[in-house]
Design a protein around this motif. Structure first.
Motif, PDB file in Angstrom:
ATOM      1  N   UNK A 227       7.398   9.762  16.998  1.00 11.46           N
ATOM      2  CA  UNK A 227       6.149   9.346  16.809  1.00 11.46           C
ATOM      3  C   UNK A 227       5.589   9.998  15.536  1.00 11.46           C
ATOM      4  N   UNK A 228       5.390  11.366  15.748  1.00 11.71           N
ATOM      5  CA  UNK A 228       4.994  12.368  14.678  1.00 11.71           C
ATOM      6  C   UNK A 228       5.785  12.125  13.199  1.00 11.71           C
ATOM      7  N   UNK A 229       7.162  12.102  13.473  1.00 10.43           N
ATOM      8  CA  UNK A 229       7.884  11.952  12.044  1.00 10.43           C
ATOM      9  C   UNK A 229       7.850  10.649  11.525  1.00 10.43           C
ATOM     10  N   UNK A 230       7.474   9.541  12.378  1.00 13.48           N
ATOM     11  CA  UNK A 230       7.551   8.161  11.525  1.00 13.48           C
ATOM     12  C   UNK A 230       6.185   8.260  10.960  1.00 13.48           C
ATOM     13  N   UNK A 231       5.349   8.805  11.694  1.00 12.89           N
ATOM     14  CA  UNK A 231       3.856   8.466  11.240  1.00 12.89           C
ATOM     15  C   UNK A 231       3.612   9.533   9.753  1.00 12.89           C
ATOM     16  N   UNK A 232       4.381  10.586  10.078  1.00 14.26           N
ATOM     17  CA  UNK A 232       4.362  11.577   8.785  1.00 14.26           C
ATOM     18  C   UNK A 232       5.172  11.061   7.500  1.00 14.26           C
ATOM     19  N   UNK A 233       6.286  10.543   7.962  1.00 22.14           N
ATOM     20  CA  UNK A 233       7.250   9.951   6.980  1.00 22.14           C
ATOM     21  C   UNK A 233       6.312   8.652   6.031  1.00 22.14           C
ATOM     22  N   UNK A 234       5.542   8.087   6.555  1.00 22.63           N
ATOM     23  CA  UNK A 234       4.622   7.537   5.883  1.00 22.63           C
ATOM     24  C   UNK A 234       3.346   7.709   5.509  1.00 22.63           C
ATOM     25  N   UNK A 235       3.116   9.212   5.464  1.00 25.43           N
ATOM     26  CA  UNK A 235       1.702   9.838   5.161  1.00 25.43           C
ATOM     27  C   UNK A 235       1.389   9.336   3.650  1.00 25.43           C
ATOM     28  N   UNK A 236       2.198   9.138   2.861  1.00 25.06           N
ATOM     29  CA  UNK A 236       1.779   8.509   1.318  1.00 25.06           C
ATOM     30  C   UNK A 236       0.845   7.417   1.558  1.00 25.06           C
ATOM     31  N   UNK A 237       1.488   6.470   2.323  1.00 27.48           N
ATOM     32  CA  UNK A 237       0.766   5.241   2.280  1.00 27.48           C
ATOM     33  C   UNK A 237      -0.644   5.103   3.143  1.00 27.48           C
ATOM     34  N   UNK A 238      -0.638   6.456   4.206  1.00 25.80           N
ATOM     35  CA  UNK A 238      -1.783   6.642   4.895  1.00 25.80           C
ATOM     36  C   UNK A 238      -3.072   7.169   3.919  1.00 25.80           C
ATOM     37  N   UNK A 239      -2.583   7.749   3.094  1.00 27.68           N
ATOM     38  CA  UNK A 239      -3.522   8.748   2.067  1.00 27.68           C
ATOM     39  C   UNK A 239      -4.457   7.840   1.379  1.00 27.68           C
ATOM     40  N   UNK A 240      -4.247   6.446   1.118  1.00 25.04           N
ATOM     41  CA  UNK A 240      -5.350   5.571   0.493  1.00 25.04           C
ATOM     42  C   UNK A 240      -6.509   5.415   1.450  1.00 25.04           C
ATOM     43  N   UNK A 241      -6.223   5.710   2.676  1.00 22.75           N
ATOM     44  CA  UNK A 241      -7.538   5.340   3.872  1.00 22.75           C
ATOM     45  C   UNK A 241      -8.331   6.635   3.638  1.00 22.75           C
ATOM     46  N   UNK A 242      -8.106   7.557   2.946  1.00 22.60           N
ATOM     47  CA  UNK A 242      -9.121   8.867   3.022  1.00 22.60           C
ATOM     48  C   UNK A 242      -9.359   9.294   1.714  1.00 22.60           C
TER      49      UNK A 242
END
Length: 189
Positions: free
Chosen positions: A113-128
């Motif tokens: 879970x941690x690695x799958x989410x963290x691997x997509x962290x660049x996509x999540x950056x737009x939310x912040x």
């Protein structure tokens, strides 16, 4: 690690294998499932399995990544969604894939879970972006958020699975307030 190319044939085979593992999980515990079980259920050849995945844990990791991609896609479908909406979408998606989540937790592989989410962290950056956080702080924040979300899912699986996504969200908000209070007050005084 998995080795799935971008071509349609590899993607289709990976999905067949992923779906087959999910079907096998409905009948057996993860540790009782063999690659042969998955290969037969998927209708793919053994060579195809090994061309795409090294082992069954890789399939779990692939499934986890696909769920995160679906979460991002679902979130991006609608304009003006908040981080609250993201959290509810996130929890809903994992509740829909409860068997996979349970397997990951039972196998003590929350790192998936941690690695799958963290691997997509660049996509999540737009939310912040509205938080105006420096890049170095953003990476810490995403690491913190990734750990929290992983722990929340693990806790939901380990303890009763009764809460709705909204109740889980409220629990997380209350715990965040408690954590903030603990960090800003010296409990020893």
């Amino acid at each position: 690690m998995y080795h799935i190319k971008a071509d349609k044939r590899s993607q289709t085979s990976a999905k067949l294998i992923s779906d087959a593992l999910y079907e096998c999980l409905k009948k057996k515990d993860f540790f009782d499932i063999t690659i042969t079980d998955v290969q037969r259920t998927s209708g793919t050849g053994r060579a195809t399995f090994y061309r795409l995945f090294d082992n069954l844990s890789d399939v779990l990791f692939y499934q986890g990544e696909q769920i995160f991609k679906n979460i991002l896609h679902k979130y991006k479908e609608h304009d003006n969604q908040t981080l609250d909406d993201f959290f509810i979408i996130f929890i809903n998606h994992w509740i829909e894939h409860e068997k996979l989540l349970e397997t990951i937790i039972k196998c003590n592989r929350s790192d998936i879970l941690f690695n799958a989410l963290y691997k997509n962290k660049d996509d999540f950056k737009i939310f912040f972006t509205e938080l105006h956080i420096e890049e170095s702080q953003l990476n810490y924040f995403l690491g913190f958020l990734t750990s929290v979300l992983t722990s929340v899912l693990s806790t939901w699986i380990k303890y009763n699975r009764r809460e709705t996504p909204e109740q889980i969200y409220n629990n997380v908000q209350n715990c965040s307030k408690l954590f903030y209070h603990m960090m800003t007050k010296n409990p020893l005084q």
